[in-house]
Design an enzyme around this catalytic site. Sequence first.
Site, PDB file in Angstrom:
ATOM      1  N   GLU A 162       0.795  -1.229   0.000  1.00 14.14           N
ATOM      2  CA  GLU A 162       0.000   0.000   0.000  1.00 14.14           C
ATOM      3  C   GLU A 162       0.834   1.288   0.000  1.00 14.14           C
ATOM      4  O   GLU A 162       0.578   2.205   0.776  1.00 14.14           O
ATOM      5  CB  GLU A 162      -0.959   0.001   1.200  1.00 14.14           C
ATOM      6  CG  GLU A 162      -1.882  -1.207   1.207  1.00 14.14           C
ATOM      7  CD  GLU A 162      -2.816  -1.247   2.430  1.00 14.14           C
ATOM      8  OE1 GLU A 162      -2.681  -0.393   3.311  1.00 14.14           O
ATOM      9  OE2 GLU A 162      -3.688  -2.140   2.463  1.00 14.14           O
ATOM     10  N   ASN A 208       2.052  -5.305  -2.996  1.00 17.87           N
ATOM     11  CA  ASN A 208       0.653  -5.633  -2.698  1.00 17.87           C
ATOM     12  C   ASN A 208      -0.147  -4.348  -2.448  1.00 17.87           C
ATOM     13  O   ASN A 208       0.315  -3.464  -1.724  1.00 17.87           O
ATOM     14  CB  ASN A 208       0.650  -6.498  -1.420  1.00 17.87           C
ATOM     15  CG  ASN A 208      -0.661  -7.163  -1.110  1.00 17.87           C
ATOM     16  OD1 ASN A 208      -1.272  -7.791  -1.976  1.00 17.87           O
ATOM     17  ND2 ASN A 208      -1.112  -7.057   0.133  1.00 17.87           N
ATOM     18  N   HIS A 245     -10.212  -6.218  -1.913  1.00 16.17           N
ATOM     19  CA  HIS A 245     -11.216  -5.846  -0.898  1.00 16.17           C
ATOM     20  C   HIS A 245     -12.344  -5.125  -1.628  1.00 16.17           C
ATOM     21  O   HIS A 245     -12.272  -3.915  -1.855  1.00 16.17           O
ATOM     22  CB  HIS A 245     -10.599  -4.954   0.178  1.00 16.17           C
ATOM     23  CG  HIS A 245      -9.626  -5.684   1.039  1.00 16.17           C
ATOM     24  ND1 HIS A 245      -9.995  -6.735   1.858  1.00 16.17           N
ATOM     25  CD2 HIS A 245      -8.297  -5.539   1.220  1.00 16.17           C
ATOM     26  CE1 HIS A 245      -8.934  -7.197   2.498  1.00 16.17           C
ATOM     27  NE2 HIS A 245      -7.893  -6.479   2.122  1.00 16.17           N
ATOM     28  N   GLU A 275      -6.164 -10.803  -0.925  1.00 13.20           N
ATOM     29  CA  GLU A 275      -6.956 -10.509   0.278  1.00 13.20           C
ATOM     30  C   GLU A 275      -8.447 -10.427  -0.062  1.00 13.20           C
ATOM     31  O   GLU A 275      -9.151  -9.525   0.400  1.00 13.20           O
ATOM     32  CB  GLU A 275      -6.489  -9.188   0.926  1.00 13.20           C
ATOM     33  CG  GLU A 275      -5.005  -9.166   1.239  1.00 13.20           C
ATOM     34  CD  GLU A 275      -4.541  -7.942   2.019  1.00 13.20           C
ATOM     35  OE1 GLU A 275      -5.381  -7.189   2.551  1.00 13.20           O
ATOM     36  OE2 GLU A 275      -3.311  -7.740   2.089  1.00 13.20           O
ATOM     37  N   ASP A 277     -12.179 -10.248  -0.258  1.00 19.56           N
ATOM     38  CA  ASP A 277     -13.439 -10.287   0.488  1.00 19.56           C
ATOM     39  C   ASP A 277     -14.393  -9.307  -0.186  1.00 19.56           C
ATOM     40  O   ASP A 277     -13.965  -8.343  -0.813  1.00 19.56           O
ATOM     41  CB  ASP A 277     -13.279 -10.028   1.999  1.00 19.56           C
ATOM     42  CG  ASP A 277     -12.629  -8.712   2.384  1.00 19.56           C
ATOM     43  OD1 ASP A 277     -12.395  -7.848   1.509  1.00 19.56           O
ATOM     44  OD2 ASP A 277     -12.370  -8.538   3.589  1.00 19.56           O
TER      45      ASP A 277
HETATM   46  C1  XIL Z   1      -6.100  -5.957   8.595  1.00 19.84           C
HETATM   47  C2  XIL Z   1      -6.489  -7.088   9.535  1.00 19.84           C
HETATM   48  O1  XIL Z   1      -7.443  -7.898   8.898  1.00 19.84           O
HETATM   49  C3  XIL Z   1      -7.043  -6.536  10.834  1.00 19.84           C
HETATM   50  O2  XIL Z   1      -7.263  -7.587  11.778  1.00 19.84           O
HETATM   51  C4  XIL Z   1      -6.075  -5.513  11.423  1.00 19.84           C
HETATM   52  O3  XIL Z   1      -6.648  -4.928  12.567  1.00 19.84           O
HETATM   53  C5  XIL Z   1      -5.729  -4.445  10.403  1.00 19.84           C
HETATM   54  O4  XIL Z   1      -5.228  -5.064   9.229  1.00 19.84           O
HETATM   55  N1  XIL Z   1      -4.788  -4.590   3.859  1.00 19.84           N
HETATM   56  C6  XIL Z   1      -3.807  -5.419   4.361  1.00 19.84           C
HETATM   57  C7  XIL Z   1      -4.068  -6.206   5.584  1.00 19.84           C
HETATM   58  O5  XIL Z   1      -2.768  -5.563   3.716  1.00 19.84           O
HETATM   59  O6  XIL Z   1      -2.917  -6.395   6.355  1.00 19.84           O
HETATM   60  C8  XIL Z   1      -5.148  -5.595   6.433  1.00 19.84           C
HETATM   61  O7  XIL Z   1      -5.440  -6.501   7.482  1.00 19.84           O
HETATM   62  C9  XIL Z   1      -6.357  -5.294   5.600  1.00 19.84           C
HETATM   63  C10 XIL Z   1      -6.037  -4.320   4.510  1.00 19.84           C
END
Ligand code: XIL
Length: 356
Positions: A162, A208, A245, A275, A277
């Site tokens: 990020e 990522n 996401h 990731e 969802d």
């Molecule tokens: C999130 C986790 O799911 C949470 O439990 C934590 O509090 C914060 O981080 N992008 C990422 C992940 O790369 O590491 C993040 O994970 C979600 C967004």
Amino acid sequence: MSRRLTAAALLLLGLAGAGPAGGQTPAPPTEGLRHLAAGRDLWIGAAVAYAPTAFPTDSRYVNTLAREFNVLVAENVMKWQTIRRDGRASWRFQFGDELVAFAQSHGMRVRGHVLAWHSGIPSWLARASFSREEAIALLEEHIARVVGRWKGRIWAWDVVNEAIADGPAGSRRSPQESVWERWIGEDWIDVAFRAAAAADPDALLFYNDYNIEAPFSAKQNAVYNLIAGLQARGVPIHGVGFQGHFVLGQTPSKAALMASMDRFAALGLIVQVTELDIRMSPPITPAKLAQQAEESRRVVEACLEHPACDTVVLWGIDDGHSWRAGGAPLLFDARLEPKPAYFAVREALAGRPGRL
Ligand code: XIL
């Protein structure tokens, strides 16, 4: 193994009737997604919540993980916030050690997450002040020690996470927001990748990010240019992670996802969905769950059909443990029962057309 299973093979595997019929939710299968994924040359993973109600103590959670997935990611316990919680001289590896050992004993690959990120850092680090030289030494030391700890046992590392800000400018995160930008400057990303490659020359190294899945967005363009710049300077990088996401109704189309994969594939990169969802706003209705199923299917199909994409990782197993729990974004509900999205992913992996 072939990307495609024949109809006869599907029958042998007993999958012909695996989808839901007449609105009934079928019983959970005894053989998980990972078996189907392996037959399609695809890796299917989940982020693991290390918590009293999850890993390693909750047997239903752990059994679902082992049955369904062949890639494991630590949701939090390989971040600075966990490993370096107690200060510069203190290293907490025991949780990550346990996850890596579990993966090894269950035939799973590990994605390491994450080495350099503006977020997920301990408060002592956020409050600190370092010169450029000190910060480079700190970052290099961290990466050497963490990557070295699991050398040869971590398949792919999210080295940098990020680094690009949201918004139409496609600019880097500001020095206010990112300690690495503030202390080191632009080349902190080069430093991180070179340190990771030195610590484990066999690990795949990833950049990522989120909101880079739609083709030619400002943010995607910025990530593309960032990676092309790394390559031009000879910095080692092997892949790009599309976090995935998504918000229900806004998941990019399969064609859009594949067009995005095309761009990074043209740079010679592997693409992984890291990731996934898909969250909805309450109330959770059957119609929304059905739409979530279609959008989940779409993402898996895009990866299956694109030669550069080899992995889809869900950001959690069940809605109850999701960081977006209220949005019911995952394949299993809070009771660890499979949702329509689970069966849609199952069908995609089995190579069957959508029917939900
Ligand atoms: C999130 C986790 O799911 C949470 O439990 C934590 O509090 C914060 O981080 N992008 C990422 C992940 O790369 O590491 C993040 O994970 C979600 C967004």
